[in-house]
Design a protein around this motif. Structure first.
Motif, PDB file in Angstrom:
ATOM      1  N   LEU A 288       0.826  -1.217   0.000  1.00 30.54           N
ATOM      2  CA  LEU A 288       0.000   0.000   0.000  1.00 30.54           C
ATOM      3  C   LEU A 288       0.864   1.272   0.000  1.00 30.54           C
ATOM      4  CD1 LEU A 288      -2.820  -1.229   2.416  1.00 30.54           C
ATOM      5  CD2 LEU A 288      -3.113  -0.650  -0.003  1.00 30.54           C
ATOM      6  N   VAL A 289       2.014   1.184   0.638  1.00 35.84           N
ATOM      7  CA  VAL A 289       2.951   2.314   0.614  1.00 35.84           C
ATOM      8  C   VAL A 289       3.522   2.470  -0.799  1.00 35.84           C
ATOM      9  CG1 VAL A 289       5.208   3.135   1.440  1.00 35.84           C
ATOM     10  CG2 VAL A 289       3.529   2.218   3.073  1.00 35.84           C
ATOM     11  N   GLU A 290       3.858   1.340  -1.404  1.00 35.80           N
ATOM     12  CA  GLU A 290       4.418   1.346  -2.754  1.00 35.80           C
ATOM     13  C   GLU A 290       3.427   1.943  -3.762  1.00 35.80           C
ATOM     14  OE1 GLU A 290       6.111  -2.147  -5.611  1.00 35.80           O
ATOM     15  OE2 GLU A 290       6.425  -2.392  -3.460  1.00 35.80           O
ATOM     16  N   MET A 291       2.150   1.663  -3.530  1.00 36.12           N
ATOM     17  CA  MET A 291       1.087   2.189  -4.405  1.00 36.12           C
ATOM     18  C   MET A 291       0.739   3.639  -4.065  1.00 36.12           C
ATOM     19  SD  MET A 291      -0.071  -0.317  -6.412  1.00 36.12           S
ATOM     20  CE  MET A 291      -0.166  -2.106  -6.490  1.00 36.12           C
ATOM     21  N   LYS A 292       1.438   4.219  -3.108  1.00 35.00           N
ATOM     22  CA  LYS A 292       1.209   5.619  -2.681  1.00 35.00           C
ATOM     23  C   LYS A 292      -0.164   5.826  -2.048  1.00 35.00           C
ATOM     24  CE  LYS A 292       4.923   6.804  -5.306  1.00 35.00           C
ATOM     25  NZ  LYS A 292       6.251   6.825  -4.692  1.00 35.00           N
ATOM     26  N   VAL A 293      -0.732   4.751  -1.560  1.00 35.96           N
ATOM     27  CA  VAL A 293      -2.033   4.838  -0.893  1.00 35.96           C
ATOM     28  C   VAL A 293      -1.829   5.169   0.586  1.00 35.96           C
ATOM     29  CG1 VAL A 293      -4.019   3.424  -0.149  1.00 35.96           C
ATOM     30  CG2 VAL A 293      -3.212   3.320  -2.519  1.00 35.96           C
ATOM     31  N   LEU A 294      -0.786   4.589   1.164  1.00 38.18           N
ATOM     32  CA  LEU A 294      -0.434   4.874   2.558  1.00 38.18           C
ATOM     33  C   LEU A 294       0.940   5.544   2.613  1.00 38.18           C
ATOM     34  CD1 LEU A 294      -1.404   1.681   4.616  1.00 38.18           C
ATOM     35  CD2 LEU A 294      -2.717   3.780   4.281  1.00 38.18           C
ATOM     36  N   LEU A 295       1.103   6.337   3.667  1.00 35.23           N
ATOM     37  CA  LEU A 295       2.399   6.940   3.961  1.00 35.23           C
ATOM     38  C   LEU A 295       2.940   6.308   5.238  1.00 35.23           C
ATOM     39  CD1 LEU A 295       4.340   9.319   3.151  1.00 35.23           C
ATOM     40  CD2 LEU A 295       3.125  10.668   4.882  1.00 35.23           C
ATOM     41  N   ARG A 296       4.169   5.827   5.158  1.00 39.63           N
ATOM     42  CA  ARG A 296       4.809   5.244   6.343  1.00 39.63           C
ATOM     43  C   ARG A 296       5.698   6.297   6.987  1.00 39.63           C
ATOM     44  NH1 ARG A 296       9.644   2.839   7.961  1.00 39.63           N
ATOM     45  NH2 ARG A 296       9.441   0.874   9.112  1.00 39.63           N
ATOM     46  N   ARG A 297       5.509   6.510   8.263  1.00 37.14           N
ATOM     47  CA  ARG A 297       6.329   7.496   8.973  1.00 37.14           C
ATOM     48  C   ARG A 297       7.099   6.805  10.091  1.00 37.14           C
ATOM     49  NH1 ARG A 297       2.535  12.298  10.751  1.00 37.14           N
ATOM     50  NH2 ARG A 297       1.870  10.615  12.138  1.00 37.14           N
ATOM     51  N   ASP A 298       8.410   6.935  10.015  1.00 33.20           N
ATOM     52  CA  ASP A 298       9.275   6.397  11.064  1.00 33.20           C
ATOM     53  C   ASP A 298       9.724   7.587  11.904  1.00 33.20           C
ATOM     54  OD1 ASP A 298      11.375   5.474  12.612  1.00 33.20           O
ATOM     55  OD2 ASP A 298      12.111   4.109  11.078  1.00 33.20           O
ATOM     56  N   HIS A 299       9.333   7.600  13.165  1.00 26.16           N
ATOM     57  CA  HIS A 299       9.583   8.783  13.995  1.00 26.16           C
ATOM     58  C   HIS A 299      11.001   8.830  14.550  1.00 26.16           C
ATOM     59  CE1 HIS A 299       5.413  10.315  13.929  1.00 26.16           C
ATOM     60  NE2 HIS A 299       5.152   9.047  13.658  1.00 26.16           N
ATOM     61  N   GLN A 300      11.832   7.880  14.127  1.00 27.27           N
ATOM     62  CA  GLN A 300      13.259   7.912  14.455  1.00 27.27           C
ATOM     63  C   GLN A 300      13.504   8.055  15.946  1.00 27.27           C
ATOM     64  OE1 GLN A 300      15.552   7.430  12.118  1.00 27.27           O
ATOM     65  NE2 GLN A 300      14.218   7.578  10.332  1.00 27.27           N
ATOM     66  N   CYS A 301      12.874   7.186  16.704  1.00 25.00           N
ATOM     67  CA  CYS A 301      13.106   7.250  18.139  1.00 25.00           C
ATOM     68  C   CYS A 301      13.291   5.841  18.690  1.00 25.00           C
ATOM     69  CB  CYS A 301      11.960   7.975  18.850  1.00 25.00           C
ATOM     70  SG  CYS A 301      10.364   7.250  18.500  1.00 25.00           S
ATOM     71  N   VAL A 302      13.686   5.788  19.968  1.00 25.56           N
ATOM     72  CA  VAL A 302      13.896   4.510  20.636  1.00 25.56           C
ATOM     73  C   VAL A 302      13.001   4.459  21.870  1.00 25.56           C
ATOM     74  CG1 VAL A 302      15.571   3.004  21.770  1.00 25.56           C
ATOM     75  CG2 VAL A 302      16.305   4.485  19.888  1.00 25.56           C
ATOM     76  N   PRO A 303      12.176   3.429  22.025  1.00 26.76           N
ATOM     77  CA  PRO A 303      11.925   2.362  21.048  1.00 26.76           C
ATOM     78  C   PRO A 303      11.263   2.903  19.784  1.00 26.76           C
ATOM     79  CG  PRO A 303      10.297   2.272  22.814  1.00 26.76           C
ATOM     80  CD  PRO A 303      11.291   3.324  23.206  1.00 26.76           C
ATOM     81  N   PRO A 304      11.423   2.193  18.664  1.00 35.04           N
ATOM     82  CA  PRO A 304      10.931   2.713  17.387  1.00 35.04           C
ATOM     83  C   PRO A 304       9.422   2.958  17.369  1.00 35.04           C
ATOM     84  CG  PRO A 304      11.789   0.463  17.148  1.00 35.04           C
ATOM     85  CD  PRO A 304      12.055   0.880  18.549  1.00 35.04           C
ATOM     86  N   VAL A 305       9.050   4.065  16.760  1.00 35.64           N
ATOM     87  CA  VAL A 305       7.628   4.357  16.545  1.00 35.64           C
ATOM     88  C   VAL A 305       7.417   4.555  15.052  1.00 35.64           C
ATOM     89  CG1 VAL A 305       5.752   5.996  16.930  1.00 35.64           C
ATOM     90  CG2 VAL A 305       7.288   5.409  18.813  1.00 35.64           C
ATOM     91  N   VAL A 306       6.588   3.695  14.486  1.00 35.41           N
ATOM     92  CA  VAL A 306       6.277   3.779  13.055  1.00 35.41           C
ATOM     93  C   VAL A 306       4.763   3.848  12.929  1.00 35.41           C
ATOM     94  CG1 VAL A 306       6.338   2.529  10.857  1.00 35.41           C
ATOM     95  CG2 VAL A 306       8.340   2.506  12.345  1.00 35.41           C
ATOM     96  N   ASP A 307       4.275   4.790  12.139  1.00 31.11           N
ATOM     97  CA  ASP A 307       2.829   4.756  11.891  1.00 31.11           C
ATOM     98  C   ASP A 307       2.528   4.912  10.403  1.00 31.11           C
ATOM     99  OD1 ASP A 307       2.875   7.481  11.381  1.00 31.11           O
ATOM    100  OD2 ASP A 307       2.243   8.010  13.409  1.00 31.11           O
ATOM    101  N   TYR A 308       1.280   4.655  10.086  1.00 41.48           N
ATOM    102  CA  TYR A 308       0.809   4.670   8.701  1.00 41.48           C
ATOM    103  C   TYR A 308      -0.425   5.556   8.601  1.00 41.48           C
ATOM    104  CZ  TYR A 308       3.865   0.659   8.083  1.00 41.48           C
ATOM    105  OH  TYR A 308       4.959  -0.152   8.040  1.00 41.48           O
ATOM    106  N   ALA A 309      -0.476   6.327   7.533  1.00 43.44           N
ATOM    107  CA  ALA A 309      -1.642   7.187   7.315  1.00 43.44           C
ATOM    108  C   ALA A 309      -2.010   7.177   5.837  1.00 43.44           C
ATOM    109  CB  ALA A 309      -1.328   8.606   7.762  1.00 43.44           C
ATOM    110  N   LEU A 310      -3.276   7.448   5.552  1.00 42.38           N
ATOM    111  CA  LEU A 310      -3.698   7.584   4.160  1.00 42.38           C
ATOM    112  C   LEU A 310      -3.026   8.799   3.546  1.00 42.38           C
ATOM    113  CD1 LEU A 310      -7.564   7.005   4.462  1.00 42.38           C
ATOM    114  CD2 LEU A 310      -5.950   5.501   3.283  1.00 42.38           C
ATOM    115  N   THR A 311      -2.563   8.667   2.323  1.00 44.60           N
ATOM    116  CA  THR A 311      -2.120   9.833   1.553  1.00 44.60           C
ATOM    117  C   THR A 311      -3.381  10.499   0.996  1.00 44.60           C
ATOM    118  OG1 THR A 311      -2.064   8.564  -0.484  1.00 44.60           O
ATOM    119  CG2 THR A 311      -0.032   8.606   0.826  1.00 44.60           C
ATOM    120  N   PRO A 312      -3.268  11.709   0.440  1.00 44.64           N
ATOM    121  CA  PRO A 312      -4.437  12.300  -0.233  1.00 44.64           C
ATOM    122  C   PRO A 312      -4.969  11.364  -1.335  1.00 44.64           C
ATOM    123  CG  PRO A 312      -2.759  13.979   0.118  1.00 44.64           C
ATOM    124  CD  PRO A 312      -2.138  12.663   0.537  1.00 44.64           C
TER     125      PRO A 312
END
Lengths: 114, 114
Positions: free
Chosen positions: B58-82
């Motif tokens: 879904l990220v590859e299809m540009k449907v979702l955006l993956r955000r890595d918040h670059q912290c420890v412990p890791p926080v990664v979230d996903y959101a719909l793109t426009p």
């Protein structure tokens, strides 16, 4: 709040139209009762055997009506039921979305150039 | 003429949302950025490995955006793109159709009683 209202609603819909062929078949019979041979020709690239099974599924789901005109040589055609019409109507926005974004998605899905 | 306008438009859309999980994932991230562990919990019944692959698609299809918040412990979230938002919007009628016809379809698909 034009949002999807339950996860399962979509699951239910995809149970009915899931797979490669069913949406194409629905597209090609939406203009009115269509004979088997004509569906085969219009869909293209589908074997008789697979088409028979797909049509059987859609008839079983009450989306299509199969009519055997009881004549020789046999004439059988398929048409959307009123229920099937509601499904086609619900598919229109998704179809439009795919059409509108075909080029965008082709570019995204194209293998990277080396 | 509220009809499907090309066979391929729907094919294109189903290329993006095809399969069992992707519609469910889209449903569960539509409310805003959602962490991996939360998506895993909400979707239910999906393995980590499969969810990772579905999200990657879904990220590859540009449907979702993956955000890595670059912290420890890791926080990664996903959101719909426009772009993803437009897809969800196009899925709403099909979702509503499935919800409205869930009982009808359950009855149709139930094995016959003996």
């Amino acid at each position: 709040m034009n949002r999807m209202n339950t996860p399962c609603g979509l699951d239910v819909a995809l149970t009915v139209i899931g797979g490669k062929w069913k949406p194409l078949i629905l597209f090609h019979v939406q203009s009115g009762p269509t004979r088997f041979s004509e569906i085969l020709r219009r869909v293209g690239g589908i074997s008789e055997k697979v088409l028979i099974q797909q049509l059987r599924d859609l008839v079983e789901m009450k989306v299509l009506l199969r009519r055997d005109h009881q004549c020789v040589p046999p004439v059988v055609d398929y048409a959307l039921t009123p229920f099937g019409e509601t499904l086609v109507k619900a598919l229109v926005p998704l179809c439009d979305w795919g059409t509108a974004n075909r080029n965008v998605l082709s570019a995204i899905m194209a293998p990277p150039r080396h």
